[in-house]
Design an enzyme around this catalytic site. Structure first.
Site, short mmCIF file in Angstrom:
data_model
loop_
_atom_site.label_atom_id
_atom_site.label_comp_id
_atom_site.label_asym_id
_atom_site.label_seq_id
_atom_site.Cartn_x
_atom_site.Cartn_y
_atom_site.Cartn_z
N ASP A 1 -3.02 -0.52 6.56
CA ASP A 1 -3.85 -0.88 5.42
C ASP A 1 -3.44 -2.22 4.93
O ASP A 1 -4.20 -3.09 4.25
CB ASP A 1 -3.95 0.17 4.43
N ASP B 1 0.81 -1.32 0.13
CA ASP B 1 0.03 0.05 0.10
C ASP B 1 0.97 1.23 -0.10
O ASP B 1 1.84 1.16 0.47
CB ASP B 1 -0.91 0.08 1.21
N GLU C 1 0.77 5.50 0.73
CA GLU C 1 0.19 7.00 0.67
C GLU C 1 0.88 7.83 0.24
O GLU C 1 2.14 7.90 -0.10
CB GLU C 1 0.31 7.21 2.54
N HIS D 1 -5.66 3.97 6.75
CA HIS D 1 -5.06 5.01 5.88
C HIS D 1 -3.53 5.24 6.20
O HIS D 1 -3.03 6.40 5.89
CB HIS D 1 -5.77 6.12 5.83
#
Length: 221
Positions: A166, A21, A23, A161
């Site tokens: 995540d 994942d 960000e 998040h």
């Protein structure tokens, strides 16, 4: 690992993979930057290793992004820049299949742009998007966000998040989705492993690969 050809989106459950994942500073993969990368390596259905790092985007993080992921300029000030962070992540993920939620239209685009900029090519890892898998095996759900999947499977979404949190959520959801997929019929492309989808053509309905135009396999119904 890095070349001229992108990996294919697969439609079937695989027991060995790296769920990952990102960000970012925003949703535009052409202008925004990565601020965190995380991954969990799974071999034969068992977690073997984890990876997580903040990334200095060399620009200010917009307030709207911080409101989503909680990452501030102060947090990334001493973090590695994308060239070092990406080197480490690619060494971690190696040639494993990548798994993520909504990565087909988001995370993979950021990864492709970053690898093109840094290495002059793209990673060729095949990948599985749990958003598409969820839509296939859980059509009764109104929404298919990661937090919706977590709620359906009674998996905690605390810390959502942030990249590694995540990853943990999605790793558990992916394993549950894999169990459900075994109970339904999914037409798999014999050429690339993607999903065959019904389409309408000049001569009526046919099966076409979901990885078109990269894969042009077709089959009569």
């Amino acid at each position: 690992m890095v070349g001229n050809k992108r990996g294919k989106r697969l439609a079937k459950y695989e027991p060995s993979y790296v769920v990952f994942d990102l960000e970012t500073t925003g949703i535009n993969s052409n202008t925004d930057r990565i601020v965190e990368v995380a991954g969990i390596k799974v071999v034969g259905g068992k977690v073997e290793d984890t990876f997580s790092t903040l990334v200095n985007p060399e620009r200010s993080i917009p307030k709207r992004a911080t409101m989503v992921n909680g990452i501030t300029d102060e947090m990334v000030a001493g973090a590695p820049k994308i060239n070092h962070a990406l080197d480490e992540f690619l060494s971690f993920s190696e040639n494993h299949i990548l798994v993520g939620h909504n990565i087909h239209t988001f995370d993979m685009k950021f990864i492709y742009n970053a690898t093109e900029e840094l290495y002059g090519g793209v990673i060729d890892n095949d990948y599985i998007d749990t958003l598409y898998l969820s839509r296939k095996v859980l059509p009764q759900l109104r929404h298919h966000k990661l937090v919706d999947l977590s709620a359906y499977f009674h998996i905690s979404s605390e810390g959502a998040h942030r990249a590694l949190n995540d990853c943990w959520m999605n790793q558990k959801c992916y394993e549950e989705l894999g169990k459900l997929q075994s109970n339904i019929t999914v037409e798999i492309c014999p050429k690339c492993g993607g999903e065959l989808m019904k389409r309408n053509g000049k001569f009526g309905e046919f099966f076409g690969c979901g990885n078109y135009p990269e894969c042009r396999y077709t089959r009569n119904i």
